[in-house]
Design an enzyme around this catalytic site. Structure first.
Site, PDB file in Angstrom:
ATOM      1  N   CYS A 115       0.820  -1.230   0.000  1.00 41.91           N
ATOM      2  CA  CYS A 115       0.000   0.000   0.000  1.00 41.91           C
ATOM      3  C   CYS A 115       0.846   1.269   0.000  1.00 41.91           C
ATOM      4  CB  CYS A 115      -0.942   0.003   1.191  1.00 41.91           C
ATOM      5  SG  CYS A 115      -2.089  -1.366   1.114  1.00 41.91           S
ATOM      6  N   HIS A 263      -3.667   7.141   1.145  1.00 39.77           N
ATOM      7  CA  HIS A 263      -3.913   5.823   0.572  1.00 39.77           C
ATOM      8  C   HIS A 263      -5.337   5.422   0.942  1.00 39.77           C
ATOM      9  CE1 HIS A 263      -3.997   1.627  -0.157  1.00 39.77           C
ATOM     10  NE2 HIS A 263      -3.935   1.304   1.117  1.00 39.77           N
ATOM     11  N   ASN A 293      -9.934  -0.572  -2.255  1.00 40.09           N
ATOM     12  CA  ASN A 293      -8.520  -0.374  -1.953  1.00 40.09           C
ATOM     13  C   ASN A 293      -7.704  -0.973  -3.102  1.00 40.09           C
ATOM     14  OD1 ASN A 293      -5.891  -0.649  -1.006  1.00 40.09           O
ATOM     15  ND2 ASN A 293      -6.503  -1.256   1.060  1.00 40.09           N
TER      16      ASN A 293
HETATM   17  O1  UT7 Z   1      -4.500  -1.056   2.753  1.00 38.28           O
HETATM   18  C1  UT7 Z   1      -3.636  -1.621   3.666  1.00 38.28           C
HETATM   19  C2  UT7 Z   1      -4.038  -1.375   5.030  1.00 38.28           C
HETATM   20  N1  UT7 Z   1      -5.311  -1.971   5.303  1.00 38.28           N
HETATM   21  C3  UT7 Z   1      -6.094  -1.419   6.171  1.00 38.28           C
HETATM   22  O2  UT7 Z   1      -5.763  -0.381   6.692  1.00 38.28           O
HETATM   23  C4  UT7 Z   1      -7.359  -2.127   6.542  1.00 38.28           C
HETATM   24  C5  UT7 Z   1      -7.581  -1.987   8.006  1.00 38.28           C
HETATM   25  N2  UT7 Z   1      -8.718  -2.724   8.533  1.00 38.28           N
HETATM   26  C6  UT7 Z   1      -9.981  -2.479   8.148  1.00 38.28           C
HETATM   27  O3  UT7 Z   1     -10.246  -1.706   7.286  1.00 38.28           O
HETATM   28  C7  UT7 Z   1     -11.095  -3.196   8.906  1.00 38.28           C
HETATM   29  O4  UT7 Z   1     -10.533  -3.868  10.009  1.00 38.28           O
HETATM   30  C8  UT7 Z   1     -11.905  -4.182   8.050  1.00 38.28           C
HETATM   31  C9  UT7 Z   1     -12.761  -3.414   7.072  1.00 38.28           C
HETATM   32  C10 UT7 Z   1     -10.973  -5.129   7.320  1.00 38.28           C
HETATM   33  C11 UT7 Z   1     -12.838  -5.008   8.912  1.00 38.28           C
HETATM   34  O5  UT7 Z   1     -13.681  -4.157   9.654  1.00 38.28           O
HETATM   35  P1  UT7 Z   1     -13.844  -4.375  11.221  1.00 38.28           P
HETATM   36  O6  UT7 Z   1     -14.796  -3.368  11.663  1.00 38.28           O
HETATM   37  O7  UT7 Z   1     -12.476  -4.368  11.837  1.00 38.28           O
HETATM   38  O8  UT7 Z   1     -14.506  -5.808  11.298  1.00 38.28           O
HETATM   39  P2  UT7 Z   1     -13.977  -7.150  11.986  1.00 38.28           P
HETATM   40  O9  UT7 Z   1     -12.889  -7.751  11.198  1.00 38.28           O
HETATM   41  O10 UT7 Z   1     -13.736  -6.897  13.442  1.00 38.28           O
HETATM   42  O11 UT7 Z   1     -15.251  -8.074  11.877  1.00 38.28           O
HETATM   43  C12 UT7 Z   1     -16.467  -7.741  12.535  1.00 38.28           C
HETATM   44  C13 UT7 Z   1     -17.517  -8.760  12.171  1.00 38.28           C
HETATM   45  C14 UT7 Z   1     -17.063 -10.207  12.319  1.00 38.28           C
HETATM   46  O12 UT7 Z   1     -18.169 -10.968  12.756  1.00 38.28           O
HETATM   47  P3  UT7 Z   1     -18.363 -11.351  14.311  1.00 38.28           P
HETATM   48  O13 UT7 Z   1     -17.128 -12.144  14.669  1.00 38.28           O
HETATM   49  O14 UT7 Z   1     -18.455 -10.061  15.032  1.00 38.28           O
HETATM   50  O15 UT7 Z   1     -19.612 -12.143  14.311  1.00 38.28           O
HETATM   51  C15 UT7 Z   1     -16.700 -10.621  10.931  1.00 38.28           C
HETATM   52  O16 UT7 Z   1     -16.818 -12.008  10.705  1.00 38.28           O
HETATM   53  O17 UT7 Z   1     -17.859  -8.614  10.783  1.00 38.28           O
HETATM   54  C16 UT7 Z   1     -17.737  -9.882  10.119  1.00 38.28           C
HETATM   55  N3  UT7 Z   1     -17.308  -9.639   8.743  1.00 38.28           N
HETATM   56  C17 UT7 Z   1     -18.163  -9.412   7.739  1.00 38.28           C
HETATM   57  N4  UT7 Z   1     -19.507  -9.382   7.692  1.00 38.28           N
HETATM   58  C18 UT7 Z   1     -20.094  -9.128   6.499  1.00 38.28           C
HETATM   59  C19 UT7 Z   1     -16.042  -9.546   8.260  1.00 38.28           C
HETATM   60  N5  UT7 Z   1     -16.072  -9.287   6.948  1.00 38.28           N
HETATM   61  C20 UT7 Z   1     -17.388  -9.204   6.594  1.00 38.28           C
HETATM   62  C21 UT7 Z   1     -18.039  -8.942   5.386  1.00 38.28           C
HETATM   63  N6  UT7 Z   1     -19.398  -8.918   5.384  1.00 38.28           N
HETATM   64  N7  UT7 Z   1     -17.377  -8.718   4.239  1.00 38.28           N
END
Ligand code: UT7
EC number: 2.3.1.180
Length: 336
Positions: A115, A263, A293
């Site tokens: 990135c 980014h 992204n």
């Molecule tokens: O570009 C390089 C750098 N990258 C970044 O900076 C990305 C940084 N991270 C993020 O943007 C976020 O952490 C994500 C967008 C990847 C994820 O968002 P989050 O709010 O951190 O969600 P999470 O991973 O904590 O997941 C929350 C819940 C989980 O379910 P439970 O365990 O709470 O029941 C996941 O299984 O959301 C669920 N989940 C989804 N649900 C629907 C994860 N992905 C999805 C999805 N659709 N696509």
């Protein structure tokens, strides 16, 4: 010593639009979750067989940048190509661009900083121009993610985020050292290398033949892995630090920023940075809603669109900042 400045920008994205609803047909996800957690409404995916690759997209963006720069391809002295999704394991796409654009046998360098790849690539180009070694450098960031993502519910935490596309810039010599790229700032923290990674195939890990031999349906090692929350928490800290570092180096304040092009990792990250530096909506450019992204391509695509929309004007202080896998992060401070 000289400065360098950007004199041409171009971008290319594949035509195929993939909406959040499209993704919800192949995995357990939904438009509301994706928009709320990431800000993404749609992204572009290369259709298999269409002929687009990381290199061809980079070439298309480069042609626009070259034309807008008003130079000839034979004026280019060096090529820097940033990607994590090269056409081949080797050689990298830099030489493929040299071939496809029909540029004379100038040096071509591949940058693997995910990135922050474009920021690293700009920094390299800037140094070559500053010393007088090269005059015109073509810098490309391009990614074809979609063919390598786990498009099942298992991979949804990663797959919904990434999109395909390319951006390019022509950097040239600027004799006035109060203008152009004022400074670049690069960092890494390899202790978190595996928190956002794609670990196989790798020579030091499992090679293609090992993967085939194991034939394990639960094998996820050849899909990108991201510890989302951990990456997010590090991103907001490092983005802020490296923007402050760049501003301080140039005796600037946040209020001096005319445009921040971060980014495009997650709209919530951009919004956090915007709030922290008390910037207005006009001071921060986001297009993650349309493209997701696109890793090394995200800043040059965003910068090109900002320029096309008239949001980058002569004399403006423009800040580029990135954070990603490695971890690596960096910033570029420009007086346009
Ligand atoms: O570009 C390089 C750098 N990258 C970044 O900076 C990305 C940084 N991270 C993020 O943007 C976020 O952490 C994500 C967008 C990847 C994820 O968002 P989050 O709010 O951190 O969600 P999470 O991973 O904590 O997941 C929350 C819940 C989980 O379910 P439970 O365990 O709470 O029941 C996941 O299984 O959301 C669920 N989940 C989804 N649900 C629907 C994860 N992905 C999805 C999805 N659709 N696509």
């Amino acid at each position: 010593m000289y400065n360098s400045k950007i004199i041409g920008l171009g971008h290319y994205v594949p035509e195929n639009v993939v909406t959040n609803d499209d993704l919800s047909k192949v995995m357990d996800t939904n438009d509301a979750w994706i928009q709320e957690r990431t800000g993404i409404k749609e992204r572009r995916h290369v259709v298999r067989g269409d002929g687009d690759t990381t290199t061809t997209m980079g070439v298309k963006a480069a042609k626009i940048a070259i034309e807008r720069a008003g130079i000839d391809k034979d004026d280019i002295d060096f090529i820097v190509f940033a990607t994590l999704s090269p056409d081949y394991y080797f050689p990298g796409p830099g030489v493929l661009v040299q071939r496809d654009l029909g540029i004379k046998s100038v040096g071509a360098l591949d940058v693997r900083n995910q990135c922050s790849g474009f920021v690293y690539a700009v920094s390299i180009a800037d140094q070559y121009i500053k010393t007088g070694m090269y005059k015109n450098v073509l810098v490309i960031g391009s990614e074809l993610h979609s063919h390598g993502l786990d498009m099942t519910t298992r991979g949804r935490g990663v797959s919904v985020i990434f999109g395909d596309g390319a951006g390019a810039a022509i950097l040239t010599r600027e004799e006035d050292t109060t203008k152009g790229i004022l400074s670049t700032h690069l960092h890494s923290e390899g202790q978190h290398a595996e928190e956002l990674s794609l670990i196989a195939p790798g020579m030091g890990n499992r090679w293609v033949t090992d993967i085939m031999e194991d034939n394990d349906p639960n094998d996820e090692s050849y899909f990108p892995h991201m510890n989302g929350q951990f990456v997010f928490k590090n991103a907001v800290v490092r983005f802020s630090e490296v923007i402050v570092e760049g501003l301080e180096k140039n005796k600037l304040k946040a209020t001096d920023i005319d445009l921040l092009v971060p980014h495009q990792a997650n709209l919530r990250i951009s919004q956090f940075i915007q709030k922290k530096f008390q910037l207005s909506d006009d001071q921060v450019f986001n297009n993650i809603m349309k493209y997701g992204n696109t890793t090394a391509a995200s800043i040059p695509i965003a910068l090109t669109e900002a320029w096309e929309e008239g949001k980058v004007k002569s004399g403006d202080v423009v800040v580029l900042a990135a954070f990603g896998s490695g971890f690596t992060w960096g910033s570029v401070i420009i007086k346009w």
